[in-house]
Design a protein around this motif. Structure first.
Motif, PDB file in Angstrom:
ATOM      1  N   UNK A 147       0.847  -1.186   0.000  1.00  0.00           N
ATOM      2  CA  UNK A 147       0.000   0.000   0.000  1.00  0.00           C
ATOM      3  C   UNK A 147       0.889   1.244   0.000  1.00  0.00           C
ATOM      4  N   UNK A 148       0.300   2.364  -0.371  1.00  0.00           N
ATOM      5  CA  UNK A 148       1.055   3.606  -0.482  1.00  0.00           C
ATOM      6  C   UNK A 148       0.922   4.446   0.782  1.00  0.00           C
ATOM      7  N   UNK A 149       2.034   4.986   1.238  1.00  0.00           N
ATOM      8  CA  UNK A 149       2.026   5.959   2.331  1.00  0.00           C
ATOM      9  C   UNK A 149       2.136   7.346   1.712  1.00  0.00           C
ATOM     10  N   UNK A 150       1.386   8.280   2.244  1.00  0.00           N
ATOM     11  CA  UNK A 150       1.401   9.625   1.695  1.00  0.00           C
ATOM     12  C   UNK A 150       2.557  10.461   2.248  1.00  0.00           C
ATOM     13  N   UNK A 151       2.994  10.174   3.464  1.00  0.00           N
ATOM     14  CA  UNK A 151       4.086  10.955   4.050  1.00  0.00           C
ATOM     15  C   UNK A 151       4.860  10.107   5.050  1.00  0.00           C
ATOM     16  N   UNK A 152       5.968  10.658   5.533  1.00  0.00           N
ATOM     17  CA  UNK A 152       6.865   9.882   6.390  1.00  0.00           C
ATOM     18  C   UNK A 152       6.331   9.664   7.789  1.00  0.00           C
ATOM     19  N   UNK A 153       5.229  10.345   8.148  1.00  0.00           N
ATOM     20  CA  UNK A 153       4.628  10.123   9.456  1.00  0.00           C
ATOM     21  C   UNK A 153       3.945   8.763   9.534  1.00  0.00           C
ATOM     22  N   UNK A 154       3.635   8.189   8.365  1.00  0.00           N
ATOM     23  CA  UNK A 154       3.069   6.843   8.313  1.00  0.00           C
ATOM     24  C   UNK A 154       4.205   5.828   8.414  1.00  0.00           C
ATOM     25  N   UNK A 155       3.933   4.633   8.942  1.00  0.00           N
ATOM     26  CA  UNK A 155       4.998   3.641   9.142  1.00  0.00           C
ATOM     27  C   UNK A 155       5.431   2.968   7.849  1.00  0.00           C
ATOM     28  N   UNK A 156       6.192   3.686   7.021  1.00  0.00           N
ATOM     29  CA  UNK A 156       6.624   3.132   5.729  1.00  0.00           C
ATOM     30  C   UNK A 156       7.756   2.117   5.898  1.00  0.00           C
ATOM     31  N   UNK A 157       7.847   1.199   4.941  1.00  0.00           N
ATOM     32  CA  UNK A 157       8.903   0.180   4.953  1.00  0.00           C
ATOM     33  C   UNK A 157       9.890   0.354   3.810  1.00  0.00           C
ATOM     34  N   UNK A 158       9.439   0.982   2.724  1.00  0.00           N
ATOM     35  CA  UNK A 158      10.270   1.161   1.539  1.00  0.00           C
ATOM     36  C   UNK A 158      10.078   2.562   0.959  1.00  0.00           C
ATOM     37  N   UNK A 159      11.108   3.044   0.298  1.00  0.00           N
ATOM     38  CA  UNK A 159      10.972   4.226  -0.543  1.00  0.00           C
ATOM     39  C   UNK A 159      11.301   3.796  -1.970  1.00  0.00           C
ATOM     40  N   UNK A 160      10.414   4.169  -2.886  1.00  0.00           N
ATOM     41  CA  UNK A 160      10.602   3.840  -4.307  1.00  0.00           C
ATOM     42  C   UNK A 160      10.985   5.117  -5.033  1.00  0.00           C
ATOM     43  N   UNK A 161      12.111   5.092  -5.727  1.00  0.00           N
ATOM     44  CA  UNK A 161      12.590   6.272  -6.430  1.00  0.00           C
ATOM     45  C   UNK A 161      13.501   5.845  -7.563  1.00  0.00           C
ATOM     46  N   UNK A 162      14.045   6.824  -8.287  1.00  0.00           N
ATOM     47  CA  UNK A 162      14.909   6.486  -9.409  1.00  0.00           C
ATOM     48  C   UNK A 162      16.376   6.812  -9.153  1.00  0.00           C
ATOM     49  N   UNK A 163      16.627   7.706  -8.205  1.00  0.00           N
ATOM     50  CA  UNK A 163      18.009   8.080  -7.906  1.00  0.00           C
ATOM     51  C   UNK A 163      18.084   8.729  -6.530  1.00  0.00           C
TER      52      UNK A 163
END
Length: 259
Positions: free
Chosen positions: A84-100
């Motif tokens: 699922x998608x987290x909108x901001x870092x205040x949510x308990x995220x596990x991964x960041x998806x990016x290109x660089x």
């Protein structure tokens, strides 16, 4: 500095084949297996419908933050691995998806937490393989930026997992620092520290002070309390490198004011 801001269901693994019976059942003219009058009819949960992608479940819910990449184009892949998608870092995220490598709030927060930072290929290849693949094989690598700032992203994430950079630290930021204090607060908290909402009234060796030239009028009072005032690069670059380069980022200090 860049200031851009950019995870469905827990996947479950289903068996694709039923265990074979001790002997073949006779089939009726309609093609359904006949049952012996002395045995109960076999029952089973239907498998996935044709075309459904079934993947091995992740050990924990996958919650993704996107930065520099729009999540809308990856809905199918995310659903297939139960992300699922987290909108901001205040949510308990596990991964960041990016290109660089980016110096955005989301990226620096991920480095501070020692989270997985992966490319979109991780989503794509996991979808194709019908299982959540090892993130290390899809870790973001940006040789040019890593050389520019003199760090290894892989090593920085390892260091963050071993010991949060700002563990036990409080940070006071003057009003004109970029990113804004409320955004910097997220980076600081993900790095194990806390943001001070108001200026310190006495010296605390565990408090760091960051400022910019626009807030130069506030420096004397801070220096008089014994504080060294640092530039925002102390954390912008420091979080990337997982190293506080104090001497390199001094704007004002008790020693410089007395000389």
């Amino acid at each position: 500095e860049e200031a851009e801001e950019e995870e469905g269901e827990q996947g479950t693994e289903e068996a694709e084949e039923q265990a074979a019976a001790p002997h073949k059942k006779r089939r009726t003219s309609q093609g359904a297996p006949s049952s012996s009058p002395h045995k109960k009819a076999d029952t089973h949960t239907p498998g996935p419908s044709k075309g459904t992608v079934v993947v091995a479940a992740a050990e924990a819910p996958l919650k993704l933050l996107f930065t520099g990449v729009v999540p809308d184009g990856w809905a199918k892949e995310m659903k297939s691995i139960g992300a699922t998608v987290c909108e901001n870092v205040k949510e308990p995220f596990t991964h960041v998806v990016t290109d660089k490598v980016k110096r955005t709030v989301k990226f620096l927060s991920a480095v501070g937490k020692g989270s997985h930072i992966v490319t979109t290929r991780w989503l794509d290849e996991s979808y194709k393989a019908k299982q959540v693949l090892d993130e290390k094989k899809f870790a973001v690598k940006d040789p040019a930026v890593e050389k520019q700032f003199g760090f290894s992203l892989a090593r920085s994430l390892q260091k963050a997992n071993e010991q949060p950079l700002l563990a036990g630290k409080r940070v006071y930021i003057t009003p004109n620092v970029v990113p804004k204090p409320q955004d910097f607060a997220e980076i600081i908290e993900c790095s194990g520290g806390k943001l001070r909402a108001s200026p310190p009234s006495s010296f605390d060796e565990n408090t760091l002070v960051m400022s910019v030239a626009e807030d130069k009028k506030a420096w004397p009072s801070l220096v008089s309390l014994g504080y060294t005032v640092y530039s925002n690069e102390l954390l912008l670059t420091g979080v990337l490198k997982q190293e506080l380069e104090l001497e390199k980022n001094i704007l004002a200090s008790p020693s410089s004011s007395s000389s």
